[in-house]
Design a protein around this motif. Structure first.
Motif, PDB file in Angstrom:
ATOM      1  N   PRO A  90      -2.405   1.605 -25.864  1.00 55.20           N
ATOM      2  CA  PRO A  90      -3.203   0.582 -25.162  1.00 55.20           C
ATOM      3  C   PRO A  90      -2.388  -0.695 -24.993  1.00 55.20           C
ATOM      4  CG  PRO A  90      -3.920   0.802 -27.445  1.00 55.20           C
ATOM      5  CD  PRO A  90      -2.935   1.907 -27.207  1.00 55.20           C
ATOM      6  N   HIS A  91      -2.518  -1.361 -23.864  1.00 61.35           N
ATOM      7  CA  HIS A  91      -1.713  -2.531 -23.551  1.00 61.35           C
ATOM      8  C   HIS A  91      -2.441  -3.812 -23.986  1.00 61.35           C
ATOM      9  CE1 HIS A  91       1.188  -0.600 -20.479  1.00 61.35           C
ATOM     10  NE2 HIS A  91       0.651   0.334 -21.233  1.00 61.35           N
ATOM     11  N   ASP A  92      -1.640  -4.787 -24.463  1.00 56.75           N
ATOM     12  CA  ASP A  92      -2.135  -6.132 -24.767  1.00 56.75           C
ATOM     13  C   ASP A  92      -3.316  -6.111 -25.735  1.00 56.75           C
ATOM     14  OD1 ASP A  92      -0.242  -7.296 -22.986  1.00 56.75           O
ATOM     15  OD2 ASP A  92      -1.561  -6.821 -21.313  1.00 56.75           O
ATOM     16  N   ARG A  93      -3.223  -5.253 -26.740  1.00 66.29           N
ATOM     17  CA  ARG A  93      -4.272  -5.177 -27.748  1.00 66.29           C
ATOM     18  C   ARG A  93      -3.630  -4.978 -29.108  1.00 66.29           C
ATOM     19  NH1 ARG A  93      -8.176  -0.266 -27.356  1.00 66.29           N
ATOM     20  NH2 ARG A  93      -7.264   0.397 -29.326  1.00 66.29           N
ATOM     21  N   GLU A  94      -4.113  -5.710 -30.104  1.00 71.15           N
ATOM     22  CA  GLU A  94      -3.524  -5.600 -31.438  1.00 71.15           C
ATOM     23  C   GLU A  94      -3.993  -4.310 -32.107  1.00 71.15           C
ATOM     24  OE1 GLU A  94      -3.944  -8.123 -35.481  1.00 71.15           O
ATOM     25  OE2 GLU A  94      -2.912  -9.193 -33.842  1.00 71.15           O
ATOM     26  N   LEU A  95      -3.048  -3.634 -32.757  1.00 73.75           N
ATOM     27  CA  LEU A  95      -3.333  -2.384 -33.456  1.00 73.75           C
ATOM     28  C   LEU A  95      -3.026  -2.560 -34.933  1.00 73.75           C
ATOM     29  CD1 LEU A  95      -1.475   0.033 -31.001  1.00 73.75           C
ATOM     30  CD2 LEU A  95      -3.882  -0.633 -30.908  1.00 73.75           C
ATOM     31  N   ASP A  96      -3.794  -1.883 -35.781  1.00 74.61           N
ATOM     32  CA  ASP A  96      -3.472  -1.897 -37.209  1.00 74.61           C
ATOM     33  C   ASP A  96      -2.613  -0.684 -37.547  1.00 74.61           C
ATOM     34  OD1 ASP A  96      -5.210   0.273 -37.288  1.00 74.61           O
ATOM     35  OD2 ASP A  96      -6.858  -0.874 -38.155  1.00 74.61           O
ATOM     36  N   ARG A 102      -1.949   7.013 -36.124  1.00 75.67           N
ATOM     37  CA  ARG A 102      -2.692   8.083 -35.440  1.00 75.67           C
ATOM     38  C   ARG A 102      -2.112   8.357 -34.059  1.00 75.67           C
ATOM     39  NH1 ARG A 102      -7.324   5.951 -35.661  1.00 75.67           N
ATOM     40  NH2 ARG A 102      -7.510   5.241 -33.506  1.00 75.67           N
ATOM     41  N   LEU A 103      -1.732   7.322 -33.336  1.00 75.88           N
ATOM     42  CA  LEU A 103      -1.143   7.500 -32.008  1.00 75.88           C
ATOM     43  C   LEU A 103       0.245   8.135 -32.088  1.00 75.88           C
ATOM     44  CD1 LEU A 103      -2.238   4.088 -30.471  1.00 75.88           C
ATOM     45  CD2 LEU A 103      -3.014   6.348 -29.726  1.00 75.88           C
ATOM     46  N   LEU A 104       1.019   7.736 -33.094  1.00 76.06           N
ATOM     47  CA  LEU A 104       2.353   8.323 -33.261  1.00 76.06           C
ATOM     48  C   LEU A 104       2.276   9.793 -33.659  1.00 76.06           C
ATOM     49  CD1 LEU A 104       4.198   5.390 -35.068  1.00 76.06           C
ATOM     50  CD2 LEU A 104       4.632   6.214 -32.755  1.00 76.06           C
ATOM     51  N   SER A 109       3.764  12.399 -30.755  1.00 73.94           N
ATOM     52  CA  SER A 109       4.330  13.211 -31.832  1.00 73.94           C
ATOM     53  C   SER A 109       5.701  13.789 -31.479  1.00 73.94           C
ATOM     54  CB  SER A 109       3.363  14.347 -32.194  1.00 73.94           C
ATOM     55  OG  SER A 109       3.111  15.167 -31.046  1.00 73.94           O
ATOM     56  N   ARG A 110       6.058  13.807 -30.190  1.00 74.10           N
ATOM     57  CA  ARG A 110       7.365  14.354 -29.792  1.00 74.10           C
ATOM     58  C   ARG A 110       8.505  13.381 -30.096  1.00 74.10           C
ATOM     59  NH1 ARG A 110       7.055  16.051 -23.684  1.00 74.10           N
ATOM     60  NH2 ARG A 110       9.266  16.481 -24.140  1.00 74.10           N
ATOM     61  N   LEU A 111       8.188  12.140 -30.416  1.00 74.08           N
ATOM     62  CA  LEU A 111       9.237  11.181 -30.747  1.00 74.08           C
ATOM     63  C   LEU A 111       9.880  11.535 -32.085  1.00 74.08           C
ATOM     64  CD1 LEU A 111       7.535   7.770 -29.824  1.00 74.08           C
ATOM     65  CD2 LEU A 111       9.129   9.106 -28.435  1.00 74.08           C
ATOM     66  N   GLY A 112      11.192  11.356 -32.169  1.00 74.45           N
ATOM     67  CA  GLY A 112      11.891  11.586 -33.425  1.00 74.45           C
ATOM     68  C   GLY A 112      11.626  10.470 -34.410  1.00 74.45           C
ATOM     69  N   SER A 113      12.097  10.645 -35.650  1.00 78.74           N
ATOM     70  CA  SER A 113      11.820   9.658 -36.693  1.00 78.74           C
ATOM     71  C   SER A 113      12.430   8.300 -36.356  1.00 78.74           C
ATOM     72  CB  SER A 113      12.350  10.150 -38.041  1.00 78.74           C
ATOM     73  OG  SER A 113      13.745  10.401 -37.960  1.00 78.74           O
ATOM     74  N   ARG A 114      13.639   8.294 -35.810  1.00 75.42           N
ATOM     75  CA  ARG A 114      14.266   7.028 -35.443  1.00 75.42           C
ATOM     76  C   ARG A 114      13.508   6.362 -34.296  1.00 75.42           C
ATOM     77  NH1 ARG A 114      18.562   3.770 -35.596  1.00 75.42           N
ATOM     78  NH2 ARG A 114      19.406   2.937 -33.642  1.00 75.42           N
ATOM     79  N   GLN A 115      13.074   7.158 -33.318  1.00 80.10           N
ATOM     80  CA  GLN A 115      12.325   6.594 -32.201  1.00 80.10           C
ATOM     81  C   GLN A 115      10.990   6.014 -32.664  1.00 80.10           C
ATOM     82  OE1 GLN A 115      12.352  10.168 -29.748  1.00 80.10           O
ATOM     83  NE2 GLN A 115      13.732   9.175 -28.273  1.00 80.10           N
ATOM     84  N   ARG A 116      10.341   6.706 -33.611  1.00 78.00           N
ATOM     85  CA  ARG A 116       9.074   6.194 -34.146  1.00 78.00           C
ATOM     86  C   ARG A 116       9.288   4.845 -34.835  1.00 78.00           C
ATOM     87  NH1 ARG A 116       5.122  10.510 -35.280  1.00 78.00           N
ATOM     88  NH2 ARG A 116       4.560   9.460 -37.214  1.00 78.00           N
ATOM     89  N   GLU A 117      10.390   4.717 -35.570  1.00 82.50           N
ATOM     90  CA  GLU A 117      10.678   3.449 -36.226  1.00 82.50           C
ATOM     91  C   GLU A 117      10.967   2.360 -35.202  1.00 82.50           C
ATOM     92  OE1 GLU A 117      11.100   0.468 -38.791  1.00 82.50           O
ATOM     93  OE2 GLU A 117      10.261   2.462 -39.215  1.00 82.50           O
TER      94      GLU A 117
END
Length: 332
Positions: A90-96, A102-104, A109-117
């Motif tokens: 979601p754009h322009d919205r603060e996430l906890d 949950r989104l990652l 989920s296809r992102l690698g560990s480095r990309q997630r970081e």
């Protein structure tokens, strides 16, 4: 104390030093200016940790916006991965933390560990810069460690630290030694000119000093190691000459380095806290001791006032705010 200190000047000094917590290698971060010092000990010292330190240790927050996109590009996230992130978040919205995790774990989920970081880091920086309820640092005054870059809008590098790089060269032959001595003499002469500029800044002097930087650090001496060192310094020109646009900025990071030495002395005597709670206690009391000293208060008298609940010494945050208003020429 931290909130008032962060709001007292548009710039902040930052440094870190190692601290062992129950035998493990942690890091103590020192954030300060002339009115306060705040210590915070953490397990790491990456960019997300620096953001957490600047946020005062509040719960992590994340935000996807144009600043996050800019930071993802700075970190080198691939265009395909950036497109997936753009579509999933979601754009322009603060996430906890829970929501981002949950989104990652779901759409991203296809992102690698480095990309997630990289995504976490970019969104953490964006949330910090967009925070309306916390004083955001405009300029960090620090050394050239990688973790300090690209967090605040501006970075001002320490000239004393930069000079040490040249002093670490150890030529044996007379000619390279003479070349190094000449460059160091010109380096510190230029530094003194920058100090003078802080008190008497003019457009003409700004242009002269800008050109003199190129002349000094564009020098080719023939001493290969020194020439490489000069080229590296030349690449940091915007951060080293931040003072030309903001004459109020200091040219060195000595306040943070001096406050770091106090942690080093404490560490040498006591070796280190035995738990995170002990590290927090070290941070709290060292913050209070250093801040009362800067405010001209007796630390023992401050502790007695608080333990006896006498209330004769105002809150340190109020004193910091009042001193900052006085320094700015505003009514306290």
């Amino acid at each position: 104390v931290l909130r008032a200190g962060l709001g007292s000047t548009p710039y902040q000094h930052l440094d870190d030093t190692s601290t062992r917590v129950d035998g493990d290698g942690w890091y103590c971060h020192i954030l300060c200016n002339d009115l306060y010092t705040a210590y915070r000990t953490t397990p790491g010292k990456d960019r997300r940790t620096i953001v957490a330190v600047l946020r005062g240790g509040r719960p992590a927050a994340y935000r996807y916006d144009r600043e996050a996109e800019r930071h993802l590009a700075f970190l080198g996230l691939s265009a395909a991965a950036q497109a997936r992130v753009r579509a999933a978040l979601p754009h322009d919205r603060e996430l906890d933390e829970t929501t981002l995790t949950r989104l990652l774990d779901g759409p991203l989920s296809r992102l690698g560990s480095r990309q997630r970081e990289q995504v976490r880091e970019a969104l953490a920086v964006a949330a910090y810069l967009a925070d309306p309820d916390w004083p955001v640092v405009r300029t960090l005054v620090c050394d050239d460690a990688t973790q300090f870059r690209a967090i605040t809008p501006e970075l001002a590098l320490c000239w004393i630290h930069e000079g040490r790089h040249c002093k670490q060269l150890t030529p044996w032959l007379p000619q390279p030694r003479a070349l190094l001595a000449d460059i160091l003499a010109r380096f510190w002469a230029y530094y003194r000119e920058l100090l003078a500029y802080r008190d008497h800044s003019t457009p003409e002097e700004r242009a002269r000093l800008d050109a003199r930087f190129d002349d000094l650090f564009g020098t080719t001496t023939g001493y290969a190691e020194l020439d490489r060192r000069l080229a590296l310094t030349r690449d940091k020109k915007p951060e080293l000459l931040r003072v030309l646009d903001h004459p109020e900025l200091p040219l060195h990071n000595n306040p943070a380095e001096l406050d770091a030495r106090r942690r080093v002395r404490k560490r040498d005597v006591s070796f280190g806290p035995r738990s995170p709670a002990g590290a927090a206690a070290w941070d709290t009391f060292m913050t209070l001791a250093a801040t009362t000293r800067k405010l001209g208060l007796d630390f023992a008298a401050f502790l007695i006032d608080r333990f006896t609940r006498a209330g004769q010494i105002p809150p340190l945050a109020d004193l910091i705010t009042a001193r900052a208003a006085q320094a700015a020429g505003a009514p306290a």
